[in-house]
Write a protein that holds these residues in place. Sequence first.
Motif, short mmCIF file in Angstrom:
data_model
loop_
_atom_site.label_atom_id
_atom_site.label_comp_id
_atom_site.label_asym_id
_atom_site.label_seq_id
_atom_site.Cartn_x
_atom_site.Cartn_y
_atom_site.Cartn_z
N ALA A 92 35.15 38.87 25.71
CA ALA A 92 33.93 38.45 26.39
C ALA A 92 34.26 38.30 27.87
O ALA A 92 35.40 37.99 28.24
CB ALA A 92 33.43 37.14 25.81
N ALA A 93 33.27 38.50 28.73
CA ALA A 93 33.55 38.47 30.17
C ALA A 93 32.32 38.07 30.95
O ALA A 93 31.18 38.24 30.49
CB ALA A 93 34.06 39.83 30.65
N VAL A 94 32.57 37.53 32.14
CA VAL A 94 31.51 37.26 33.12
C VAL A 94 32.00 37.79 34.46
O VAL A 94 33.20 37.88 34.72
CB VAL A 94 31.16 35.76 33.22
CG1 VAL A 94 30.67 35.23 31.89
CG2 VAL A 94 32.38 34.96 33.69
N ILE A 95 31.06 38.15 35.33
CA ILE A 95 31.37 38.64 36.67
C ILE A 95 30.93 37.58 37.67
O ILE A 95 29.75 37.22 37.71
CB ILE A 95 30.66 39.97 36.94
CG1 ILE A 95 31.02 41.01 35.87
CG2 ILE A 95 31.03 40.49 38.33
CD1 ILE A 95 30.17 42.27 35.94
N ALA A 96 31.87 37.07 38.44
CA ALA A 96 31.57 36.03 39.43
C ALA A 96 31.75 36.60 40.83
O ALA A 96 32.85 37.02 41.21
CB ALA A 96 32.48 34.83 39.23
N VAL A 97 30.67 36.62 41.59
CA VAL A 97 30.71 37.10 42.98
C VAL A 97 30.90 35.89 43.88
O VAL A 97 30.00 35.07 44.05
CB VAL A 97 29.43 37.86 43.35
CG1 VAL A 97 29.54 38.43 44.75
CG2 VAL A 97 29.16 38.98 42.34
N ASN A 98 32.11 35.78 44.45
CA ASN A 98 32.47 34.61 45.25
C ASN A 98 32.13 34.82 46.73
O ASN A 98 31.90 35.95 47.17
CB ASN A 98 33.96 34.33 45.08
CG ASN A 98 34.35 32.98 45.64
OD1 ASN A 98 33.53 32.05 45.69
ND2 ASN A 98 35.58 32.85 46.10
N LYS A 99 32.12 33.71 47.48
CA LYS A 99 31.85 33.70 48.93
C LYS A 99 30.43 34.19 49.22
O LYS A 99 30.16 34.78 50.28
CB LYS A 99 32.88 34.55 49.68
CG LYS A 99 34.33 34.17 49.36
CD LYS A 99 35.32 35.06 50.07
CE LYS A 99 36.76 34.74 49.65
NZ LYS A 99 37.74 35.63 50.31
N TRP A 100 29.55 33.93 48.27
CA TRP A 100 28.15 34.34 48.39
C TRP A 100 27.46 33.62 49.55
O TRP A 100 26.57 34.17 50.20
CB TRP A 100 27.45 34.03 47.07
CG TRP A 100 26.02 34.47 46.95
CD1 TRP A 100 24.94 33.66 46.83
CD2 TRP A 100 25.53 35.81 46.90
NE1 TRP A 100 23.79 34.41 46.70
CE2 TRP A 100 24.13 35.75 46.75
CE3 TRP A 100 26.13 37.06 46.99
CZ2 TRP A 100 23.34 36.87 46.67
CZ3 TRP A 100 25.33 38.18 46.91
CH2 TRP A 100 23.96 38.08 46.75
N ASP A 101 27.91 32.38 49.80
CA ASP A 101 27.28 31.57 50.84
C ASP A 101 27.56 32.10 52.24
O ASP A 101 26.88 31.74 53.20
CB ASP A 101 27.75 30.12 50.74
CG ASP A 101 29.27 30.01 50.78
OD1 ASP A 101 29.95 30.91 50.26
OD2 ASP A 101 29.78 29.02 51.34
N GLY A 102 28.55 32.97 52.38
CA GLY A 102 28.90 33.49 53.69
C GLY A 102 28.08 34.70 54.11
O GLY A 102 28.30 35.24 55.19
N LEU A 103 27.14 35.11 53.26
CA LEU A 103 26.33 36.29 53.57
C LEU A 103 24.93 35.89 54.01
O LEU A 103 24.37 34.90 53.52
CB LEU A 103 26.22 37.21 52.34
CG LEU A 103 27.52 37.77 51.77
CD1 LEU A 103 27.20 38.68 50.60
CD2 LEU A 103 28.32 38.52 52.83
#
Length: 448
Positions: free
Chosen positions: A289-300
């Motif tokens: 099982a897996a999840v995709i986490a997009v980090n540093k989203w707040d910097g965009l």
Amino acid sequence: MLPVLALVGRPNVGKSTLFNRLTRTRDALVADQPGVTRDRHYGFATYNGQRYIVVDTGGIGQDDEDIDSQALAQTRAALEEADVVLFVVDSRQGLMAGDETIAEQLRRIDRPVHVVVNKSEGQIGASAVAEFHALAFGDPWAVSATHGDRISLLLGHVFEHLPAPRAQVLPHHRGAIRLALLGRPNAGKSTLVNRLLGETRMLTQNAPGTTRDAVASEFSFDDKPYVIVDTAGIRRRARIDDDVEKVSVVKAMQAMEAAQVVIVMLDAASGLSTQDIRLLNMAVERGRAAVIAVNKWDGLEEKQREKLHGELVKRIGAFDYLPLLFISALHGSGLRDLMEAIQASHRAAFAELSTNALSRTLEDAVEAHSPPAIHGRRIKLRYAHQGGRNPPTIVIHGNQTQRVSDEYKRYLMRRFREKFDLFGTPIHLVFKNSDNPYVQRGSKRKRS
């Protein structure tokens, strides 16, 4: 912890061919010229139900008398992670000075070494290996990596004498969900671990490759126990210059094998790379099982977010059933959504599916869209039942099931996924041909 087999030897003795044979892939480049493998290849393999990792090292020494110092240093680093060494030599060329030099190096390490005499097809075993007894690593094994001759016998011997496993990557905690955190260097993995632990336990800095090992930590979220492993960042092979970082790939693979849910972390500033796709493939192929986490989203900025979101949705493609989360590990935003997605993926991976419900779902799917006939013969899918968990395995019985197309298999997966909320985990479909009860009756009538 999964055992690790390292393939070592001169160039062009067939290490890459043996790697492909063991892993049942074509991941290692094979050509009839020395020095083709310039870097290491890592792969999963299975023998008699035992999973293990294979490391294909580059050929040591382009000349028989000269052992390339850089290649030797890389191979030494791989040997540090190995439980067993397969020393591959060439039966056709015979014992070479380069083989003896490599043997001297292997005697300095505390690892079992098995001499594998490759390209021995068509030769009597004793004559093929006779001169390689001089390497003094016990009885050599005559094999053919190309044809698969005696590979199974070799593996049987290797695993019979396999050293006791080293300490597990993940500590045991009853009822804990085991997580592996994968991603490229500097994606923010250690920062996420620190945020989840509530302390600065992992060293973090704005430089890739700070984490050199796979480190396990325990924490709780909403009174549920977790164990998370922060692995060293995995780069594309061509950009890996540090020996320590190269062998850390093995630790990441071992952590993923022991995990129940894999978190693949992306850097929002870098987007989705080919290496990220490889990590997702690696997790899904192992049934995790897996999840995709997009980090540093707040910097965009908002426009950048909209553009990145659209690109990710488009490029994820075959992984569209995996949760896609946007977080800031530094500031903690989106972490609750991430943890809830992890819990949902874990539930899906270990879901209990009743035979009646599976069969009804199969019947509804076939009624809505029946499988196409092959050469005028209809494919009949009769019933389904659960064959395993983690990942959910669904066994489908019927006639002509071997002719079910990949497109129709994907259609059935979607129907099962939507019906039972199996998002966040791969699904394994197994098709079996059911016996026709009337065949035996008809034969009895003819005999009577």
